[in-house]
Enzyme design. Structure first.
Site, PDB file in Angstrom:
ATOM      1  N   SER A 220       0.845  -1.194   0.000  1.00  0.00           N
ATOM      2  CA  SER A 220       0.000   0.000   0.000  1.00  0.00           C
ATOM      3  C   SER A 220       0.887   1.252   0.000  1.00  0.00           C
ATOM      4  CB  SER A 220      -0.963  -0.020   1.190  1.00  0.00           C
ATOM      5  OG  SER A 220      -1.975   0.942   1.014  1.00  0.00           O
ATOM      6  N   ASP A 291     -12.541 -22.569  -9.278  1.00  0.00           N
ATOM      7  CA  ASP A 291     -12.563 -22.481  -7.813  1.00  0.00           C
ATOM      8  C   ASP A 291     -13.350 -21.276  -7.320  1.00  0.00           C
ATOM      9  OD1 ASP A 291     -10.829 -20.550  -8.706  1.00  0.00           O
ATOM     10  OD2 ASP A 291      -9.263 -20.965  -7.239  1.00  0.00           O
ATOM     11  N   ASP A 428      -8.668  -6.365  -4.894  1.00  0.00           N
ATOM     12  CA  ASP A 428      -8.292  -5.269  -3.994  1.00  0.00           C
ATOM     13  C   ASP A 428      -9.460  -4.313  -3.799  1.00  0.00           C
ATOM     14  OD1 ASP A 428      -7.034  -2.870  -2.845  1.00  0.00           O
ATOM     15  OD2 ASP A 428      -5.137  -3.821  -3.394  1.00  0.00           O
ATOM     16  N   HIS A 466      -6.888  -6.132  -0.413  1.00  0.00           N
ATOM     17  CA  HIS A 466      -5.796  -5.184  -0.221  1.00  0.00           C
ATOM     18  C   HIS A 466      -4.781  -5.699   0.791  1.00  0.00           C
ATOM     19  CE1 HIS A 466      -3.859  -1.337  -0.587  1.00  0.00           C
ATOM     20  NE2 HIS A 466      -3.902  -1.142   0.705  1.00  0.00           N
TER      21      HIS A 466
END
Length: 553
Positions: A220, A291, A428, A466
């Protein structure tokens, strides 16, 4: 600030509460430390190491040369515990360091207005791995991140972190920037670079020789600083791991403001958790792979209008205003003529949107303080006055050279042999995943596909949010909290970077892990070096990485 163990049991409204035992004591080793230290030089008795190391550590006190100085230096025996602010909405984390180390606390003042604080943690000389690791922070935090320091320390690294030139416990507070342009520069790039220089100098003084290799790991804002280091100061690090990087701080803030305005147009000012979960379930049904994860959300054409309400059924459908808000969040900020300013959020991670977009009183992250205190220098500024034709461009013109490490020219880093691994979750919920694929494309266009292969890998992780949350396999590092993840180059990203830098073995794929509540691995997933993607082999458990293979799109 020292407290008793009893006093340190609960966090208070300070940056960190420390509990330190300075007397000789047995080393408390569990989890990650036990895995890393057994059979290493760290495993010798504390009496053998403490005397000379303590003396060498104390000798660093008062050291330094302008503009930096060492405020204190002392050898610490475990247990060392701390509560530290970690960013999201007054969130705190307890850290217990199970190994001894030399703790150096310093300050750097490149300008009279600057107040850059840092800590350097040095393993005993017999236990040093000969390397240095700089660690990043998150959001707009102004705290030194002890968890990241501990993770590096127990691996044997000399390691340093900074508060980025300001002190704040909230990850979204930028009030410190009001009338302080030099502190904005410190936050943007200067603090990280100058702390790296000072810390490496002190490391050499403590051990008697410079680190053999230097690495940087951050996600980040830490990923943002990773890119500033690679672009501005290519000599600082031999290898970099950059997670969910904010390549453009000005663009990210425009995107957050755009999402906040979109949600303000709904009846409740946000989207209820149940509707976000419904939305993700519908996206997964429409676009999920074998999946249930999206390997490339760019290929998903899901329209939230499919959930349009036909009757008043609470939380089982989307109203017209909610459909429009979701469309806008997927779309990303644009001008009135349709010019794209920044990517939107990718489909597939909607259930995590609640973390930033679930409270109508505080939508998003740092965007409001960014415009108030960095762009307009006006604490009374409100989103209602935001003009997307004008204000994002104004912010970029004013702050791009300080806050946006989006240059595609990484030749300086590449030419000296630097290696960089960027990872980003396709799901994210804060920094749109597309920024990483767009940046990779810009670097490839600038430098050429073949040169890029020699120093740059991008790993897009299906289902990861994130910096390591989300419904998919989201653990990329061995740590105290993820002791089950092996220290292998295909399972631990720092090990992968070390092997690339030190042995020339470039990663072509990676296995992400998912842990259950007891810390055991319950799922693994293959992630491939972009632009390749993972494809299911057609047989075997879809939740096992070995049943997937990397393939061109």
């Amino acid at each position: 600030m020292l407290t008793s163990h009893r006093e340190a049991k609960r966090p208070m409204k300070v940056v960190a509460i420390l509990s330190v035992s300075l007397c000789a004591s047995p080393w408390f080793v569990t989890g990650l430390a036990e895995t890393l230290l057994a059979g290493s030089a760290y495993a010798q008795s504390s009496d053998e190491a403490t005397g000379s190391d303590a003396k060498a550590c104390a000798a660093l006190a008062g050291d330094g040369k302008l503009p930096w100085s060492v405020n204190s230096a002392g050898f610490v025996q475990p247990p060392f515990t701390a509560y530290v602010a970690v960013g999201l909405r007054d969130s705190w984390k307890k850290v217990t360091v199970p190994v001894p180390f030399c703790r150096v606390v310093g300050t750097i003042k490149p300008k009279p207005e600057s107040d850059i604080r840092f800590e350097l943690w040095l393993p005993p000389r017999a236990g040093w791995n000969g390397k240095f690791e700089g660690v990043g922070s998150g959001a707009s935090l102004g705290t030194i991140q002890y968890p990241a320091l501990m993770r590096a320390l127990v691996r044997g690294y000399a390691t340093a972190a900074t508060d980025n030139g300001h002190q704040s416990e909230s990850g979204f507070d930028e009030s410190w920037a009001m009338g302080q342009p030099e502190r904005v520069v410190d936050f943007g790039y200067r603090a990280e670079h100058m702390v790296t220089q000072a810390a490496k100098t002190l490391t050499e003084r403590f051990y008697g020789h410079a680190p053999r290799h230097s690495y940087f790991v951050g996600c980040s804002q830490g990923g943002h600083h990773a890119l500033t280091e690679a672009q501005r100061f290519p000599e600082d690090y031999d290898g970099i791991v950059a997670g969910s990087p904010v390549y453009s701080w000005t663009g990210e803030m425009a995107g957050q403001a755009w999402n906040a305005r979109a949600l303000q147009q709904t009846t409740t000012g946000t989207l209820p958790v149940q509707k976000l979960q419904l939305l993700q379930q519908s996206v997964t049904k429409a676009c999920g792979g074998a999946d249930g994860l999206l390997d490339d959300p760019h290929q998903c054409s899901f329209d939230p209008a499919a959930l349009r309400c036909t009757a008043a059924i609470a939380n089982s459908c989307l109203t017209e205003s909610e459909i429009e808000a979701v469309r806008r969040m997927y779309q990303g900020p644009r001008t009135s003529t349709g010019v794209q300013l920044y990517p939107g959020l990718s489909p597939g991670g909607e259930a995590r949107w609640e973390r930033l977009w679930g409270d109508p009183k505080r939508l998003g992250g740092s965007w409001q303080d960014f415009y108030r205190f960095m762009v307009f220098q006006n604490p009374a500024w409100e989103l209602s006055t935001m003009d997307f034709d004008r204000d994002p461009a104004l912010a970029r013109e004013k702050l791009r050279n300080i806050l946006d490490p989006d240059s595609p020219d990484l030749a300086g880093f590449s030419d000296r042999g630097g290696k960089i691994i960027v990872y980003h979750g396709w799901a994210d919920d804060m920094v749109p995943s597309q920024v990483s694929t767009d940046y990779y494309a810009s670097v490839t266009a600038k430098m050429g596909p073949e040169p890029v292969k020699h120093f740059y890998r991008l790993l897009m992780i299906p289902g990861m949010g994130h910096c390591g949350v989300g419904s998919g396999a989201n653990v990329l590092f061995h740590s105290e909290e993820a002791a089950a993840v092996p220290l292998d180059p295909d399972r631990d990203m720092l090990t992968a970077l070390e092997q690339w830098v030190e042995q020339g073995r470039a990663p072509s794929s990676f296995v992400a892990s998912q842990l259950d509540k007891d810390g055991a691995i319950e799922r693994t997933r293959l992630a491939c070096a972009f632009p390749s993607i993972a494809k299911y082999r057609g047989s075997g458990d879809v939740n096992r990485a070995e049943n997937w293979t990397c393939s061109a799109k």
